[in-house]
Write a protein that holds these residues in place. Structure first.
Motif, PDB file in Angstrom:
ATOM      1  N   SER A  71     -44.211 -14.419 -41.345  1.00 34.10           N
ATOM      2  CA  SER A  71     -44.417 -13.022 -40.937  1.00 34.10           C
ATOM      3  C   SER A  71     -44.050 -12.820 -39.477  1.00 34.10           C
ATOM      4  CB  SER A  71     -45.867 -12.609 -41.166  1.00 34.10           C
ATOM      5  OG  SER A  71     -46.168 -12.629 -42.534  1.00 34.10           O
ATOM      6  N   MET A  72     -44.474 -13.755 -38.626  1.00 35.37           N
ATOM      7  CA  MET A  72     -44.160 -13.654 -37.199  1.00 35.37           C
ATOM      8  C   MET A  72     -42.664 -13.772 -36.966  1.00 35.37           C
ATOM      9  SD  MET A  72     -45.226 -12.957 -34.241  1.00 35.37           S
ATOM     10  CE  MET A  72     -46.962 -12.930 -34.573  1.00 35.37           C
ATOM     11  N   PHE A  73     -41.997 -14.652 -37.714  1.00 35.95           N
ATOM     12  CA  PHE A  73     -40.551 -14.810 -37.594  1.00 35.95           C
ATOM     13  C   PHE A  73     -39.839 -13.517 -37.972  1.00 35.95           C
ATOM     14  CE2 PHE A  73     -36.440 -15.939 -39.541  1.00 35.95           C
ATOM     15  CZ  PHE A  73     -35.817 -16.477 -38.421  1.00 35.95           C
ATOM     16  N   LEU A  74     -40.284 -12.863 -39.047  1.00 26.54           N
ATOM     17  CA  LEU A  74     -39.658 -11.605 -39.462  1.00 26.54           C
ATOM     18  C   LEU A  74     -39.900 -10.504 -38.441  1.00 26.54           C
ATOM     19  CD1 LEU A  74     -40.368 -11.650 -43.297  1.00 26.54           C
ATOM     20  CD2 LEU A  74     -38.289 -12.332 -42.073  1.00 26.54           C
ATOM     21  N   LEU A  75     -41.090 -10.473 -37.841  1.00 29.11           N
ATOM     22  CA  LEU A  75     -41.375  -9.489 -36.790  1.00 29.11           C
ATOM     23  C   LEU A  75     -40.491  -9.752 -35.574  1.00 29.11           C
ATOM     24  CD1 LEU A  75     -42.988  -7.157 -35.558  1.00 29.11           C
ATOM     25  CD2 LEU A  75     -44.711  -8.839 -34.870  1.00 29.11           C
ATOM     26  N   ARG A  76     -40.407 -11.020 -35.168  1.00 32.77           N
ATOM     27  CA  ARG A  76     -39.569 -11.352 -34.010  1.00 32.77           C
ATOM     28  C   ARG A  76     -38.102 -11.049 -34.291  1.00 32.77           C
ATOM     29  NH1 ARG A  76     -40.514 -17.054 -31.777  1.00 32.77           N
ATOM     30  NH2 ARG A  76     -39.441 -16.167 -29.998  1.00 32.77           N
ATOM     31  N   GLY A  77     -37.633 -11.314 -35.515  1.00 29.51           N
ATOM     32  CA  GLY A  77     -36.253 -10.995 -35.875  1.00 29.51           C
ATOM     33  C   GLY A  77     -35.987  -9.509 -35.832  1.00 29.51           C
ATOM     34  N   SER A  78     -36.934  -8.724 -36.348  1.00 27.73           N
ATOM     35  CA  SER A  78     -36.789  -7.264 -36.330  1.00 27.73           C
ATOM     36  C   SER A  78     -36.776  -6.743 -34.899  1.00 27.73           C
ATOM     37  CB  SER A  78     -37.920  -6.608 -37.128  1.00 27.73           C
ATOM     38  OG  SER A  78     -37.860  -7.015 -38.482  1.00 27.73           O
ATOM     39  N   CYS A  79     -37.634  -7.307 -34.049  1.00 30.23           N
ATOM     40  CA  CYS A  79     -37.669  -6.913 -32.632  1.00 30.23           C
ATOM     41  C   CYS A  79     -36.352  -7.257 -31.936  1.00 30.23           C
ATOM     42  CB  CYS A  79     -38.835  -7.585 -31.917  1.00 30.23           C
ATOM     43  SG  CYS A  79     -40.458  -6.919 -32.342  1.00 30.23           S
ATOM     44  N   ALA A  80     -35.828  -8.458 -32.198  1.00 31.35           N
ATOM     45  CA  ALA A  80     -34.566  -8.871 -31.579  1.00 31.35           C
ATOM     46  C   ALA A  80     -33.416  -7.995 -32.061  1.00 31.35           C
ATOM     47  CB  ALA A  80     -34.293 -10.342 -31.888  1.00 31.35           C
ATOM     48  N   LEU A  81     -33.426  -7.635 -33.340  1.00 32.70           N
ATOM     49  CA  LEU A  81     -32.398  -6.750 -33.890  1.00 32.70           C
ATOM     50  C   LEU A  81     -32.481  -5.376 -33.233  1.00 32.70           C
ATOM     51  CD1 LEU A  81     -30.166  -6.034 -35.929  1.00 32.70           C
ATOM     52  CD2 LEU A  81     -31.973  -5.608 -37.604  1.00 32.70           C
ATOM     53  N   MET A  82     -33.707  -4.849 -33.086  1.00 33.92           N
ATOM     54  CA  MET A  82     -33.900  -3.543 -32.434  1.00 33.92           C
ATOM     55  C   MET A  82     -33.346  -3.590 -31.010  1.00 33.92           C
ATOM     56  SD  MET A  82     -37.426  -1.732 -31.239  1.00 33.92           S
ATOM     57  CE  MET A  82     -37.657  -3.110 -30.122  1.00 33.92           C
ATOM     58  N   LYS A  83     -33.642  -4.670 -30.302  1.00 35.57           N
ATOM     59  CA  LYS A  83     -33.182  -4.801 -28.923  1.00 35.57           C
ATOM     60  C   LYS A  83     -31.658  -4.875 -28.864  1.00 35.57           C
ATOM     61  CE  LYS A  83     -34.195  -7.469 -24.777  1.00 35.57           C
ATOM     62  NZ  LYS A  83     -34.994  -8.567 -24.236  1.00 35.57           N
ATOM     63  N   GLU A  84     -31.071  -5.649 -29.783  1.00 30.43           N
ATOM     64  CA  GLU A  84     -29.604  -5.749 -29.822  1.00 30.43           C
ATOM     65  C   GLU A  84     -28.963  -4.400 -30.106  1.00 30.43           C
ATOM     66  OE1 GLU A  84     -26.699  -7.278 -33.030  1.00 30.43           O
ATOM     67  OE2 GLU A  84     -27.181  -9.017 -31.771  1.00 30.43           O
ATOM     68  N   ARG A  85     -29.593  -3.622 -30.960  1.00 34.81           N
ATOM     69  CA  ARG A  85     -29.059  -2.309 -31.331  1.00 34.81           C
ATOM     70  C   ARG A  85     -29.399  -1.230 -30.293  1.00 34.81           C
ATOM     71  NH1 ARG A  85     -28.297  -1.174 -36.949  1.00 34.81           N
ATOM     72  NH2 ARG A  85     -27.353   0.683 -36.031  1.00 34.81           N
ATOM     73  N   ASN A  86     -30.138  -1.620 -29.230  1.00 33.74           N
ATOM     74  CA  ASN A  86     -30.512  -0.708 -28.153  1.00 33.74           C
ATOM     75  C   ASN A  86     -31.336   0.478 -28.659  1.00 33.74           C
ATOM     76  OD1 ASN A  86     -30.588  -0.103 -25.418  1.00 33.74           O
ATOM     77  ND2 ASN A  86     -28.796   1.228 -25.551  1.00 33.74           N
ATOM     78  N   LYS A  87     -32.314   0.165 -29.505  1.00 31.92           N
ATOM     79  CA  LYS A  87     -33.225   1.167 -30.060  1.00 31.92           C
ATOM     80  C   LYS A  87     -34.601   0.974 -29.447  1.00 31.92           C
ATOM     81  CE  LYS A  87     -30.002   2.535 -32.923  1.00 31.92           C
ATOM     82  NZ  LYS A  87     -29.331   3.802 -32.791  1.00 31.92           N
ATOM     83  N   GLN A  88     -35.508   1.939 -29.673  1.00 33.80           N
ATOM     84  CA  GLN A  88     -36.832   1.905 -29.051  1.00 33.80           C
ATOM     85  C   GLN A  88     -37.979   1.681 -30.029  1.00 33.80           C
ATOM     86  OE1 GLN A  88     -37.416   1.837 -25.699  1.00 33.80           O
ATOM     87  NE2 GLN A  88     -35.211   1.529 -25.765  1.00 33.80           N
ATOM     88  N   GLY A  89     -37.702   1.706 -31.323  1.00 38.55           N
ATOM     89  CA  GLY A  89     -38.746   1.489 -32.303  1.00 38.55           C
ATOM     90  C   GLY A  89     -38.167   1.405 -33.696  1.00 38.55           C
ATOM     91  N   PHE A  90     -38.984   0.865 -34.619  1.00 32.61           N
ATOM     92  CA  PHE A  90     -38.508   0.729 -35.993  1.00 32.61           C
ATOM     93  C   PHE A  90     -39.676   0.739 -36.966  1.00 32.61           C
ATOM     94  CE2 PHE A  90     -39.198  -3.579 -34.442  1.00 32.61           C
ATOM     95  CZ  PHE A  90     -39.909  -4.183 -35.465  1.00 32.61           C
ATOM     96  N   VAL A  91     -39.338   0.979 -38.226  1.00 33.44           N
ATOM     97  CA  VAL A  91     -40.256   0.888 -39.348  1.00 33.44           C
ATOM     98  C   VAL A  91     -39.599  -0.052 -40.347  1.00 33.44           C
ATOM     99  CG1 VAL A  91     -41.330   2.148 -41.261  1.00 33.44           C
ATOM    100  CG2 VAL A  91     -41.147   3.222 -39.005  1.00 33.44           C
TER     101      VAL A  91
END
Length: 140
Positions: A71-91
């Motif tokens: 679960s933590m890995f998926l959260l960290r992956g989603s956060c890293a993807l958001m950062k790469e895409r230059n976004k501010q939040g996700f669902v």
């Protein structure tokens, strides 16, 4: 002298060059944490399989590790993807359990702004500030 048809073809080709070479490769993150000793494959893989303007489809390969680690890995992956895409939040929106597939839907800056006060839960907004908090806690 170049005829009009040849000129149109040359211009169309030149216009297409940035589109052909300018595509960003899909995001991928791996972890070897939890893998057996001597194992040369990643224990977990977070792979973006499709990219749209407002979302990314992700497939996760989870070979080993605890449920909490996954679960933590998926959260960290989603956060890293958001950062790469230059976004501010996700669902996160689940798509399938086998294979593990989900959509990371990016939200507007105003929706992401107050998300630090809310608990992390399925369907809840995870903000860039929340991701930074998680990263800072894991860095200790």
């Amino acid at each position: 002298m170049m005829n009009i048809q040849t000129l149109h073809i040359a211009l169309a080709f030149l216009a297409a060059l940035p589109a052909l070479g300018g595509e960003t490769p899909l995001f991928r993150m791996t972890s070897h944490a939890g893998a057996p000793a001597g194992w040369n494959q990643p224990a977990m893989v977070f792979q973006e399989t499709e990219r749209r303007d407002t979302s990314s489809t992700v497939e996760a390969v989870q070979v080993s590790g605890s449920a909490a680690a996954k679960s933590m890995f998926l959260l960290r992956g989603s956060c890293a993807l958001m950062k790469e895409r230059n976004k501010q939040g996700f669902v996160i929106v689940p798509l399938s359990r086998q294979p593990v597939r989900f959509a990371v839907q990016f939200v507007s800056d105003e929706k992401a702004g107050g998300a630090l006060d809310r608990a992390i839960a399925e369907g809840a907004v995870t903000s860039a500030a929340r991701c930074e908090l998680v990263e800072s806690m894991l860095a200790r």
